[in-house]
Design an enzyme around this catalytic site. Sequence first.
Site, mmCIF file in Angstrom:
data_model
loop_
_atom_site.group_PDB
_atom_site.id
_atom_site.type_symbol
_atom_site.label_atom_id
_atom_site.label_comp_id
_atom_site.label_asym_id
_atom_site.label_seq_id
_atom_site.Cartn_x
_atom_site.Cartn_y
_atom_site.Cartn_z
ATOM 1 N N GLY A 479 0.841 -1.195 0.000
ATOM 2 C CA GLY A 479 0.000 0.000 0.000
ATOM 3 C C GLY A 479 0.874 1.242 0.000
ATOM 4 N N THR A 480 0.619 2.138 -0.925
ATOM 5 C CA THR A 480 1.444 3.328 -1.041
ATOM 6 C C THR A 480 1.137 4.314 0.079
ATOM 7 O OG1 THR A 480 2.177 5.021 -2.592
ATOM 8 C CG2 THR A 480 -0.184 4.553 -2.519
ATOM 9 N N THR A 481 1.857 5.415 0.125
ATOM 10 C CA THR A 481 1.670 6.425 1.158
ATOM 11 C C THR A 481 0.233 6.945 1.131
ATOM 12 O OG1 THR A 481 3.987 7.085 0.933
ATOM 13 C CG2 THR A 481 2.496 8.625 2.031
ATOM 14 N N GLY A 482 -0.403 6.973 2.300
ATOM 15 C CA GLY A 482 -1.775 7.449 2.398
ATOM 16 C C GLY A 482 -2.822 6.410 2.092
ATOM 17 N N GLY A 484 -3.490 3.765 3.900
ATOM 18 C CA GLY A 484 -4.053 3.184 5.111
ATOM 19 C C GLY A 484 -3.359 1.914 5.548
ATOM 20 N N SER A 486 -0.629 1.471 7.467
ATOM 21 C CA SER A 486 -0.322 1.455 8.899
ATOM 22 C C SER A 486 -1.586 1.246 9.720
ATOM 23 C CB SER A 486 0.362 2.760 9.303
ATOM 24 O OG SER A 486 1.602 2.909 8.633
ATOM 25 N N GLU A 600 7.546 -2.254 5.925
ATOM 26 C CA GLU A 600 8.608 -1.758 5.043
ATOM 27 C C GLU A 600 9.751 -2.778 4.928
ATOM 28 O OE1 GLU A 600 8.024 0.579 3.173
ATOM 29 O OE2 GLU A 600 6.281 1.411 4.200
#
Length: 747
Positions: A479-482, A484, A486, A600
């Site tokens: 899932g890329t940044t933003g 969700g 995390s 990551e």
Amino acid sequence: MTTKKFTPTITRGPRLTPGEISLTPPDDLGIDIPPSGVQKILPYVMGGAMLGMIAIMVAGGTRQLSPYMLMMPLMMIVMMVGGLAGSTGGGGKKVPEINADRKEYLRYLAGLRTRVTSSATSQVAFFSYHAPHPEDLLSIVGTQRQWSRPANADFYAATRIGIGDQPAVDRLLKPAVGGELAAASAAPQPFLEPVSHMWVVKFLRTHGLIHDCPKLLQLRTFPTIAIGGDLAGAAGLMTAMICHLAVFHPPDLLQIRVLTEEPDDPDWSWLKWLPHVQHQTETDAAGSTRLIFTRQEGLSDLAARGPHAPDSLPGGPYVVVVDLTGGKAGFPPDGRAGVTVITLGNHRGSAYRIRVHEDGTADDRLPNQSFRQVTSVTDRMSPQQASRIARKLAGWSITGTILDKTSRVQKKVATDWHQLVGAQSVEEITPSRWRMYTDTDRDRLKIPFGHELKTGNVMYLDIKEGAEFGAGPHGMLIGTTGSGKSEFLRTLILSLVAMTHPDQVNLLLTDFKGGSTFLGMEKLPHTAAVVTNMAEEAELVSRMGEVLTGELDRRQSILRQAGMKVGAAGALSGVAEYEKYRERGADLPPLPTLFVVVDEFAELLQSHPDFIGLFDRICRVGRSLRVHLLLATQSLQTGGVRIDKLEPNLTYRIALRTTSSHESKAVIGTPEAQYITNKESGVGFLRVGMEDPVKFSTFYISGPYMPPAAGVETNGEAGGPGQQTTRQAARIHRFTAAPVLEEAPTP
């Protein structure tokens, strides 16, 4: 009707190896040759000569006789006896030779008896596995044997009818002439050694058939079947046959239709619960339409099929029509392709007939033949027993969907996280709520994390391995940044620890983007360690590989020691066997599952490429050691990291929003994750094995918490604050065999 998805598992079970034994026949005694004329007269001539010699000696005076002369009559007697002995028998075997051959042959039969007895035991075990007693069917529901017969299985569309005599699969072959047992030289039966012949005949009669062996009836062989005779016994047999079919065949491969004049007959109303009687698409107010009809029109679509062919497989599910009207289904004698009609009653027009007797035996009749005994003990099941099986099966389906027609409440697209784990508020989530699951509990390691967007169903990630009906043990998340990512990981971890005792699951959490994902989770009693890429923890990162390697070795050592402690032949095969001994009372310490989550991981592999070997080892041996791995990353293209070695062992894939269709295809096999918009934070796709990806929305748990007000239900949309909605009144319908009509909503 709410159902759980059940994925059938093809189970091999015991194997049966047919063979042939060429039986050596008893020895040939030979043909008696009648004596010639000389042989017949010779004894009389020698007897006369001996008497004449004695008379001459007496007449000549005894004093003049030499002692040697007295020996001559004795010599003649011995010669006569020898001549008689040599002239009798006509070429046959002597008695000592016959006795020796007889003993040797009986020893030969004793050696064969050991083999055929072992083969018979294996044959009974084989059919007992594939055709268990009706009372054992209930215990099979929910296990991996449920719905385990694919369309290409030998016993597909076969059902048990009872126990009786079965021909031995280890066939005994006898050399024969004119249908009679014969010696190797083709000598007919009258010339065989009689005692050995008697024993070989008994051997063939005793071991040629297997007694009290479970018997299966292949429905595909016959277009129509009638079960009659004693009415109670026939109904009990039909009930047992239907339950056997329903337990072992999935609803998408076998369909059951019922023709009856009384749909709610208490003896047969249990049929409505079977998933095989539910229509796949049509519904009424109570759920899926039941395939229970009072008129022949419900079978009209089957009449358009071609004639019945025993060896052909249908394109769709095989259809079993249960005719409770005594033969009013009206099927032609040649039947229809992919259909077998089973009629309750003495329907003379059926191709195959079973006649059940009051003493529990049953006869069967093939076309143009007379009745013969088929079972010595015929199966029988009561409606109450069948109802328990049908109701238990009703909780499962192939798709695991919730039908819209069954729910009249407002669909909940998202729910507060604490409600999903069974609490009314966050304050209720305390250690007292931790559960100690049994090792076979389906809910063990089954983690709620969101909702399916299409249906509103709660979505679970079951990290157990496939043999335990899970999706694990290892998986990957992208899932890329933003997107969700995390938030998804936090939800997953908190849901797991909120319901599971620390003695059953431990956590090793690794975050290579500063430690924000698992912030504060080091305080959880389940957490063994939280490792980040912060400078002050650089040494801990370097040691993490040694720690994981040591943990794998430690678990293998524990299994070896446990094997010696419980008296096993060697090391225990895995933690599953370890837990079985613990549940039986063995004095073994808890060995919790270790869930390793690496956020990551692409960054980790770029800095520490040697970790790829460690992850590969975890993927290979972690299944039995219960070390589960979840690898998460923003992109698979970071630093040119390749995970080709790991991919075959990653059994579930999760894709939130991705930056390219290539990454989406690499994870879930489709480009759909690329088209998730920026506003859909927490939305993604879950793919398990080769199944189609399912779109979901995860919970948002990082926002401010507000206890729900009394009488109000709080919904928390992923990525947004909670909304308050009131529940509409639910309408309850009685679940009947007949269709349930829709009711107009009351204002």
